[in-house]
Design an enzyme around this catalytic site. Structure first.
Site, short mmCIF file in Angstrom:
data_model
loop_
_atom_site.label_atom_id
_atom_site.label_comp_id
_atom_site.label_asym_id
_atom_site.label_seq_id
_atom_site.Cartn_x
_atom_site.Cartn_y
_atom_site.Cartn_z
N PRO A 24 0.14 33.17 -33.57
CA PRO A 24 0.01 31.75 -33.93
C PRO A 24 0.92 31.43 -35.10
O PRO A 24 1.08 32.25 -36.01
CB PRO A 24 -1.46 31.61 -34.32
CG PRO A 24 -1.91 33.00 -34.64
CD PRO A 24 -1.08 33.93 -33.82
N LYS A 25 1.57 30.27 -35.06
CA LYS A 25 2.44 29.86 -36.17
C LYS A 25 1.57 29.27 -37.28
O LYS A 25 0.86 28.29 -37.07
CB LYS A 25 3.48 28.85 -35.70
CG LYS A 25 4.56 28.59 -36.75
CD LYS A 25 5.68 27.74 -36.18
CE LYS A 25 6.83 27.65 -37.17
NZ LYS A 25 6.42 27.19 -38.51
N VAL A 26 1.60 29.89 -38.44
CA VAL A 26 0.77 29.46 -39.57
C VAL A 26 1.43 28.26 -40.23
O VAL A 26 2.61 28.28 -40.57
CB VAL A 26 0.60 30.61 -40.58
CG1 VAL A 26 -0.26 30.16 -41.77
CG2 VAL A 26 -0.04 31.82 -39.90
N GLY A 168 1.82 25.86 -33.53
CA GLY A 168 2.68 26.41 -32.49
C GLY A 168 2.54 27.92 -32.39
O GLY A 168 1.59 28.51 -32.92
#
Length: 285
Positions: A24-26, A168
């Site tokens: 997961p894009k932090v 994202g």
């Protein structure tokens, strides 16, 4: 010691591949955590020292280390990363205010890579070997954690991320070495939001279109400036029409009748109702 971070290319859309892992894009800002001779310093991706903004992350590990990740804050009402909260932390320098924010907006360090450990440079190791070392660490406090990953199933993860309204997905080649530049071995897929807006003016100096959307009463309210996306043909078409729509100007802007409509993509709406990083997609005719 600062190491310039490895940067992401943009993938055209969600993808799955057995040679990739997916995270997961932090939604925070990039942070390089550097512990040398027991002293911890924190750096942004542009080598700006931000150690005093995040005192809760200045806790040393059992040995010298350099880590790459994102500093994030969580919105307690949604459980999601709160980018505006992180920016509030980042912009606060005054010691007493920082101490207050540690309690109300605590920062966490979401780690996804390890670049040095115990005097060894790990950047030429394949990503999965670096991940194994990272997962073997003892973290100094609950403010530290590792970003989870899955293998191969990028599209399935993206569907979950999209459903949760998160930022994202990042796909990383399993055998990728760490390079201090942008690389197609690391690819991001952004979960964009979309909006239709009216162009109400433009900036006189560098490029920028003022945009607005109707409020609940049908009156237009400003929501930001488009600075990215239009091609030279789009700009030329806009110039051909806008002179007939001018209603006034000031030192910085020319104002227009709201006759030109456009579709934009953006990261999300901010809490104050503005578009976050709007990108022009097309004119609506």
């Amino acid at each position: 010691m600062f190491i310039s971070p490895m940067l992401l290319e943009t993938a055209p859309g969600p993808f799955s591949h057995s040679n990739f892992i997916y995270e997961p894009k932090v939604d925070g800002h990039r942070l390089i955590y550097s512990q040398q001779a027991g002293v911890v310093r924190l750096y942004t991706r542009h080598n700006n020292d931000c150690s005093r903004q995040y005192p809760e992350l200045l806790i040393p590990f059992d040995d010298d280390i350099i880590l790459d990740g994102e500093v994030a804050c969580t919105d307690p009402s949604t459980g999601l990363n709160d980018f505006e909260a992180v920016m509030s932390r980042f912009s606060t320098r005054q010691h007493s205010k920082v101490q207050q924010l540690i309690k109300t907006l605590p920062a966490t360090f979401a780690i996804f890579d390890i670049l040095q450990y115990k005097g060894q440079d790990l950047r030429k190791l394949p990503l999965m070997e670096r991940k194994a070392i990272l997962h073997s660490l003892n973290f100094p406090s609950r403010s530290f954690g590792v970003v989870p990953h899955i293998e191969g199933a990028g599209e399935a993860l993206y569907e979950q991320i999209e459903a949760m309204g998160m930022e994202g997905v990042v796909g990383k080649r399993k055998d990728s070495v760490y390079v201090s530049r942008r690389s197609k071995d690391w690819m991001k897929v952004i979960n964009w939001s979309y909006a239709d807006v009216y162009i109400t003016g433009y900036r006189k100096a560098e490029f920028g279109w003022l945009v607005a959307v109707p409020d609940t009463l049908g009156k237009l309210r400003p929501v930001g400036i488009i600075e990215h996306g239009p091609s030279s043909k789009h700009k030329q078409a806009f110039r051909g029409v806008c002179q007939q729509l001018v209603t006034g100007h000031d030192k910085d802007y020319v104002y227009l009748e709201p006759k030109i409509q456009a579709r934009v993509k953006m990261r999300n709406w901010t809490k104050s109702g503005l578009l976050r990083i709007p990108v022009f997609m097309e004119f609506i005719i």
